[in-house]
Motif scaffolding. Structure first.
Motif, PDB file in Angstrom:
ATOM      1  N   ARG A 105       0.809  -1.241   0.000  1.00 54.82           N
ATOM      2  CA  ARG A 105       0.000   0.000   0.000  1.00 54.82           C
ATOM      3  C   ARG A 105       0.836   1.284   0.000  1.00 54.82           C
ATOM      4  N   THR A 138      -6.450  -0.718   2.787  1.00 55.90           N
ATOM      5  CA  THR A 138      -5.146  -1.359   2.537  1.00 55.90           C
ATOM      6  C   THR A 138      -4.607  -0.999   1.148  1.00 55.90           C
ATOM      7  N   CYS A 139      -5.040   0.141   0.615  1.00 56.52           N
ATOM      8  CA  CYS A 139      -4.598   0.506  -0.732  1.00 56.52           C
ATOM      9  C   CYS A 139      -4.482   2.022  -0.851  1.00 56.52           C
ATOM     10  N   GLY A 153      -1.334  -1.359  -3.771  1.00 58.79           N
ATOM     11  CA  GLY A 153      -1.846  -1.995  -2.566  1.00 58.79           C
ATOM     12  C   GLY A 153      -2.759  -3.153  -2.921  1.00 58.79           C
ATOM     13  N   SER A 161      -1.032  -8.635  -4.477  1.00 64.47           N
ATOM     14  CA  SER A 161      -0.978  -7.198  -4.219  1.00 64.47           C
ATOM     15  C   SER A 161      -0.273  -6.467  -5.362  1.00 64.47           C
TER      16      SER A 161
END
Length: 266
Positions: A105, A138-139, A153, A161
């Motif tokens: 991320r 998470t990104c 991310g 990912s």
């Protein structure tokens, strides 16, 4: 002039372009070069939380051979927080990221936590700078100065990912006004459309309507908002809000046709 909050920490940006942070430093997300970890009684690990706003004093870049160099003259223009990471956009259109490195991320092609703001290399070229930044759980997202949307991310943590910023092909050519992320879903206001996507499980935050698929791995137009000009989008953990324009009679008519949410009748 601007505030941003993560899961257990907050950021404040002032009118001079300084950034202040406070809260839990567990992954270095405060940017003070420490995770605040100490061993308390009975070998229990605790974290020394910052209780008052403290200025983020240093911004760095890492060279290919691992040298750490300070980046001078950072005037912060925008800030966005994920659950445990932070993004900053400065006056020179540069992007910095720091905090929890899991799932890529931070966009540095490694999963290491960063304790101080670190330059994201991709946007540090003439004509390749960023114009907007957004952080999901998470990104991370950035819109480049030429209008391209970049993502890094993970939204689906069981999939691979994206370790550094990559262009989102589905939205190539769209002019993005506003973007928001929830736990794993994304909603975008672009041109005359509202677009959303997100992997299962979802909770209706994509807005596709009853008897329609609940989730989508590809970006899709939200047909329930067809013909409605969205000025701004926002997303919580698993719900969405949209601010729609209602200036013309046609717009007012379209908005009148939308079902009305009345919590009393639930």
């Amino acid at each position: 002039t601007k505030l941003a909050c993560g899961a257990e920490f907050s950021m404040i940006m002032d009118c001079k372009g300084n950034l202040y942070s406070f809260g839990c430093p567990e992954y270095g997300q405060l940017g003070h070069n420490s995770d605040g970890k100490f061993i308390a009684r009975a070998q229990r690990i605790e974290y020394d939380c910052e209780l008052v706003p403290r200025r983020v004093g240093i911004f760095i870049e890492k060279t290919k051979d691992g040298q750490i160099l300070p980046v001078p003259n950072v005037v912060v223009r925008d800030v966005a927080c994920g659950a445990n990471h932070t993004l900053v956009l400065d006056s020179q259109k540069r992007v910095f990221s720091w905090g929890f490195g899991g799932y890529g991320r931070l966009g540095h092609a490694e999963q290491k936590d960063e304790m101080v703001p670190r330059l994201v290399k991709l946007f540090d070229f003439p004509g390749r700078g960023a114009a907007q930044i957004y952080a999901g759980y998470t990104c991370s997202f950035a819109v480049s100065e030429t209008g391209g949307l970049f993502f890094w991310g993970a939204t689906n943590t069981s999939r691979e990912s994206t370790m550094y910023p990559k262009a989102v092909q589905d939205l190539c050519g769209w002019k993005i006004r506003s973007l928001a992320c929830g736990k794993s879903s994304i909603i975008v206001a672009a041109d005359e459309s509202t677009i959303s996507w997100g992997p299962s499980p979802t909770f209706g935050e994509l807005g596709y309507g009853d008897h329609k698929p609940k989730s989508s791995t590809a970006a899709q137009e939200v047909k329930t908002l067809d013909g409605i000009y969205t000025e701004q989008v926002a997303m919580g953990y698993a719900h969405s809000l949209v601010i729609a324009r209602d200036e013309t009679d046609a717009e007012k008519e379209k908005l009148r046709k939308l079902p009305e949410y009345n919590p009393r009748t639930l």
